[in-house]
Design an enzyme around this catalytic site. Structure first.
Site, PDB file in Angstrom:
ATOM      1  N   LEU A 100       0.869  -1.170   0.000  1.00 19.19           N
ATOM      2  CA  LEU A 100       0.000   0.000   0.000  1.00 19.19           C
ATOM      3  C   LEU A 100       0.907   1.220   0.000  1.00 19.19           C
ATOM      4  O   LEU A 100       1.930   1.231   0.691  1.00 19.19           O
ATOM      5  CB  LEU A 100      -0.879   0.044   1.259  1.00 19.19           C
ATOM      6  N   ASP A 101       0.535   2.243  -0.740  1.00 19.17           N
ATOM      7  CA  ASP A 101       1.298   3.485  -0.721  1.00 19.17           C
ATOM      8  C   ASP A 101       1.296   4.063   0.685  1.00 19.17           C
ATOM      9  O   ASP A 101       0.384   3.795   1.477  1.00 19.17           O
ATOM     10  CB  ASP A 101       0.670   4.512  -1.667  1.00 19.17           C
ATOM     11  N   ALA A 102       2.265   4.899   0.984  1.00 20.63           N
ATOM     12  CA  ALA A 102       2.331   5.534   2.305  1.00 20.63           C
ATOM     13  C   ALA A 102       1.063   6.324   2.602  1.00 20.63           C
ATOM     14  O   ALA A 102       0.580   6.341   3.734  1.00 20.63           O
ATOM     15  CB  ALA A 102       3.552   6.443   2.398  1.00 20.63           C
ATOM     16  N   ARG A 157      -0.864   2.731  -7.772  1.00 24.49           N
ATOM     17  CA  ARG A 157      -1.776   3.857  -7.568  1.00 24.49           C
ATOM     18  C   ARG A 157      -3.023   3.755  -8.438  1.00 24.49           C
ATOM     19  O   ARG A 157      -3.634   4.764  -8.825  1.00 24.49           O
ATOM     20  CB  ARG A 157      -1.049   5.180  -7.771  1.00 24.49           C
ATOM     21  N   SER A 192      -1.914   5.644   1.675  1.00 20.22           N
ATOM     22  CA  SER A 192      -3.074   4.759   1.771  1.00 20.22           C
ATOM     23  C   SER A 192      -2.988   4.038   3.109  1.00 20.22           C
ATOM     24  O   SER A 192      -1.931   3.933   3.715  1.00 20.22           O
ATOM     25  CB  SER A 192      -3.074   3.743   0.626  1.00 20.22           C
TER      26      SER A 192
END
Length: 188
Positions: free
Chosen positions: A40-42, A140, A44
């Site tokens: 997961l992106d930072a 993303r 998110s």
């Protein structure tokens, strides 16, 4: 080893190696030799699966196994039927075309924790919530999908992966639980 379900907080990096001034998985999980099965992106938050079994990690993360993932997305603007239809159909994002997915408008989940820092609120600009379920996961992708239909993402939280869900395993950000991996659909 059982599978680890972890609720990743906002702004935590999906890595164990330290990065100055940033929290990482190592700040929350002191379990040796486990690795995330997907990222997961930072910016998110939400459900992650981790394991020490390399084969299981690959199976969970590999697109051929198609574990459905559901994301709860707070978007800037009002969702309408046309935007939902575009999200559900294959959507050309320039470098790839998404697979069909499920996208439905939802009310803000009552069980959802407040985000720190909070999402900005503007009286003149309403927000909406969408649940998007994908069987793919490009970099993303959800943020790019909502932006492509004119609804920029304000908050993104993964609520489920396959049979595992934060609704059935309520974890606050930073909490984790061990579960048996047999509940996963992935084959041998």
């Amino acid at each position: 080893m059982p599978l680890i379900l972890f609720n990743k907080p906002f702004q935590v990096l999906c890595q164990f190696s330290p990065q100055e001034g940033r929290e990482s998985l190592a700040d929350y999980l002191a379990i040796p030799n486990i690795y995330p099965a997907g990222r997961l992106d930072a910016d998110s938050e939400g459900l992650m699966l981790l394991t020490d079994d390399g084969k299981l990690q690959h199976k969970i993360a590999h697109p051929d196994h198609k574990e459905a993932k559901t994301y709860l997305v707070q978007v800037d603007g009002v969702v309408d039927a046309a935007a939902l239809a575009r999200l559900q159909a294959p959507l050309d994002l320039g470098d790839f075309v998404t697979k069909p997915c499920k996208a439905v408008q939802i009310a803000e989940p009552a069980w959802l924790w407040p985000r720190n820092p909070p999402i900005r609120a503007r009286a003149d600009k309403p927000t909406s919530w969408i649940a998007i379920t994908l069987e793919e996961g490009k970099n993303r992708q959800v943020r790019r999908m909502t932006a492509a239909v004119g609804l920029p993402t304000l908050r993104l939280m993964r609520s489920s992966i396959g049979a595992f869900s934060l609704a059935t395993h309520p974890l606050m950000p930073g909490e984790f639980v061990e579960v048996e991996a047999e509940a996963l659909r992935v084959g041998g």
